[in-house]
Design a protein around this motif. Sequence first.
Motif, PDB file in Angstrom:
ATOM      1  N   GLU A  32       3.007  -1.086 -14.498  1.00 53.68           N
ATOM      2  CA  GLU A  32       3.733  -0.420 -13.419  1.00 53.68           C
ATOM      3  C   GLU A  32       3.056   0.908 -13.139  1.00 53.68           C
ATOM      4  OE1 GLU A  32       7.817  -0.013 -14.526  1.00 53.68           O
ATOM      5  OE2 GLU A  32       8.323  -2.060 -13.878  1.00 53.68           O
ATOM      6  N   THR A  34       3.152   4.550 -10.548  1.00 57.62           N
ATOM      7  CA  THR A  34       4.034   5.378  -9.719  1.00 57.62           C
ATOM      8  C   THR A  34       3.309   6.001  -8.544  1.00 57.62           C
ATOM      9  OG1 THR A  34       3.615   7.294 -11.142  1.00 57.62           O
ATOM     10  CG2 THR A  34       5.508   5.913 -11.694  1.00 57.62           C
ATOM     11  N   GLY A  35       1.975   5.986  -8.600  1.00 59.06           N
ATOM     12  CA  GLY A  35       1.200   6.583  -7.514  1.00 59.06           C
ATOM     13  C   GLY A  35       0.422   5.546  -6.725  1.00 59.06           C
ATOM     14  N   ASP A  42      -3.708   2.920 -16.942  1.00 62.52           N
ATOM     15  CA  ASP A  42      -2.678   1.966 -16.525  1.00 62.52           C
ATOM     16  C   ASP A  42      -3.034   0.559 -16.999  1.00 62.52           C
ATOM     17  OD1 ASP A  42      -1.143   3.895 -15.105  1.00 62.52           O
ATOM     18  OD2 ASP A  42      -2.483   3.695 -13.377  1.00 62.52           O
ATOM     19  N   ILE A  61       4.382   0.775  -1.944  1.00 59.10           N
ATOM     20  CA  ILE A  61       5.542   1.166  -2.751  1.00 59.10           C
ATOM     21  C   ILE A  61       6.569   0.040  -2.767  1.00 59.10           C
ATOM     22  CG2 ILE A  61       7.476   2.784  -2.917  1.00 59.10           C
ATOM     23  CD1 ILE A  61       5.641   4.898  -1.702  1.00 59.10           C
ATOM     24  N   HIS A  96       4.183  -1.487  -8.092  1.00 61.51           N
ATOM     25  CA  HIS A  96       4.316  -0.081  -7.675  1.00 61.51           C
ATOM     26  C   HIS A  96       5.813   0.257  -7.668  1.00 61.51           C
ATOM     27  CE1 HIS A  96       2.580   3.255  -4.893  1.00 61.51           C
ATOM     28  NE2 HIS A  96       3.485   3.737  -5.749  1.00 61.51           N
ATOM     29  N   THR A  97       6.243   1.053  -8.629  1.00 63.17           N
ATOM     30  CA  THR A  97       7.671   1.344  -8.788  1.00 63.17           C
ATOM     31  C   THR A  97       8.219   2.096  -7.579  1.00 63.17           C
ATOM     32  OG1 THR A  97       7.165   3.373  -9.984  1.00 63.17           O
ATOM     33  CG2 THR A  97       7.535   1.372 -11.297  1.00 63.17           C
ATOM     34  N   SER A  98       9.550   1.998  -7.406  1.00 67.23           N
ATOM     35  CA  SER A  98      10.174   2.594  -6.227  1.00 67.23           C
ATOM     36  C   SER A  98      11.656   2.842  -6.491  1.00 67.23           C
ATOM     37  CB  SER A  98      10.028   1.657  -5.019  1.00 67.23           C
ATOM     38  OG  SER A  98      10.791   0.466  -5.238  1.00 67.23           O
ATOM     39  N   GLN A  99      12.272   3.548  -5.558  1.00 64.60           N
ATOM     40  CA  GLN A  99      13.725   3.655  -5.492  1.00 64.60           C
ATOM     41  C   GLN A  99      14.188   2.728  -4.364  1.00 64.60           C
ATOM     42  OE1 GLN A  99      15.421   7.816  -5.843  1.00 64.60           O
ATOM     43  NE2 GLN A  99      13.304   8.334  -5.307  1.00 64.60           N
ATOM     44  N   ALA A 140       9.562   6.234  -2.487  1.00 64.30           N
ATOM     45  CA  ALA A 140       8.736   6.648  -3.622  1.00 64.30           C
ATOM     46  C   ALA A 140       9.636   6.985  -4.805  1.00 64.30           C
ATOM     47  CB  ALA A 140       7.879   7.845  -3.237  1.00 64.30           C
ATOM     48  N   ILE A 141       9.175   6.662  -6.001  1.00 64.18           N
ATOM     49  CA  ILE A 141       9.996   6.818  -7.200  1.00 64.18           C
ATOM     50  C   ILE A 141      10.397   8.268  -7.424  1.00 64.18           C
ATOM     51  CG2 ILE A 141       8.074   7.132  -8.791  1.00 64.18           C
ATOM     52  CD1 ILE A 141      11.261   5.039  -9.433  1.00 64.18           C
ATOM     53  N   ASP A 142       9.580   9.216  -6.970  1.00 65.30           N
ATOM     54  CA  ASP A 142       9.867  10.627  -7.198  1.00 65.30           C
ATOM     55  C   ASP A 142      10.414  11.328  -5.960  1.00 65.30           C
ATOM     56  OD1 ASP A 142       7.558  10.406  -5.757  1.00 65.30           O
ATOM     57  OD2 ASP A 142       6.387  11.843  -6.948  1.00 65.30           O
TER      58      ASP A 142
END
Length: 324
Positions: A32, A34-35, A42, A61, A96-99, A140-142
Amino acid sequence: MNLIKLFSASVLAMALSASSGWAAAKLRANIEVTGGLVTLNDLFEDAGKSGNRAVFRAPSIGQTGTIRAERVILAARQAGLGAIDQNNVSVVRVHHTSQRVTEQQVTKDLLARLRNQGYVSSSGDVEVILNQSIPDQHAAIDALPAYEIRNLRFDRTSGRFSGRILVGGRQDLRPIRFTGQATETIMVPMTTRALARGEIITAEDISLTPMPKRRARNADMAQLDQLIGKAARQNIRQGSIATRAMFKIPEIVNRSDIVTILFKAGKLTLTMHGTALSPGAKGDVISVQNDQTNRIIRARIKEPGLVQVDSPQTTLASLKEPQS
């Protein structure tokens, strides 16, 4: 041929690392990120000094992509990674992690905005309906916040609204336009069956049903406790809004009923029979004919079959039998 060379190089590198005491970088099957870039750290365990080097672009994303292990190893070699352990991995899965942003979240936040801005009731029941479905989005996760509602417009007369959603960290997405309607609802008493004129209302005959406040406001609605035990003034269809004008206190005396006429004045009490000339409910004043004198008096209904007159002398005279 290239695959054989790559495999041989990998075996040789593993042998050299074993003889030198260095740990081979072990390829991961699922990663996974995040960018927007995928680094050797990774992709591998123990990537060493070369770990921060980016070798691939990440999927969009919230999306997942795959890379063949041969491609990963080749890219790692070119980035300066030495000993590599393929770890029996044939395909590397990159997510690609996400919200996640859902329509349910948007609807809930939209209602909060409408309340905070005074467009709708701050505490009453409000139904928010979007005219078009909003597919789940990936921020985006952040990103803080994960999304924003902008350019919110509201028509107080119709309850219609419009606006745009900006998904956090997604410069690749255009703002998502939405429209819909917010409807304030209140619980309205409605008849559960057809009622005939004169029927007495029971709790089973009325149900509380949500209804748009704008529609209910024009009806002179009765409160539930004001309906039970009342009588229908006219025939009422099933599903009608129960208004005060539709119901009345039930008549307990009918026209032509034989009633007892009661007269009290101090210690004096007189009773005699009479005939009701009009119907009425408890407390109503109706005309009654004294059966002994045939005179007509006015009396107030006390209970079924009993009426009471007041004490003026004219009333007393009407009660007495004619003098012979």
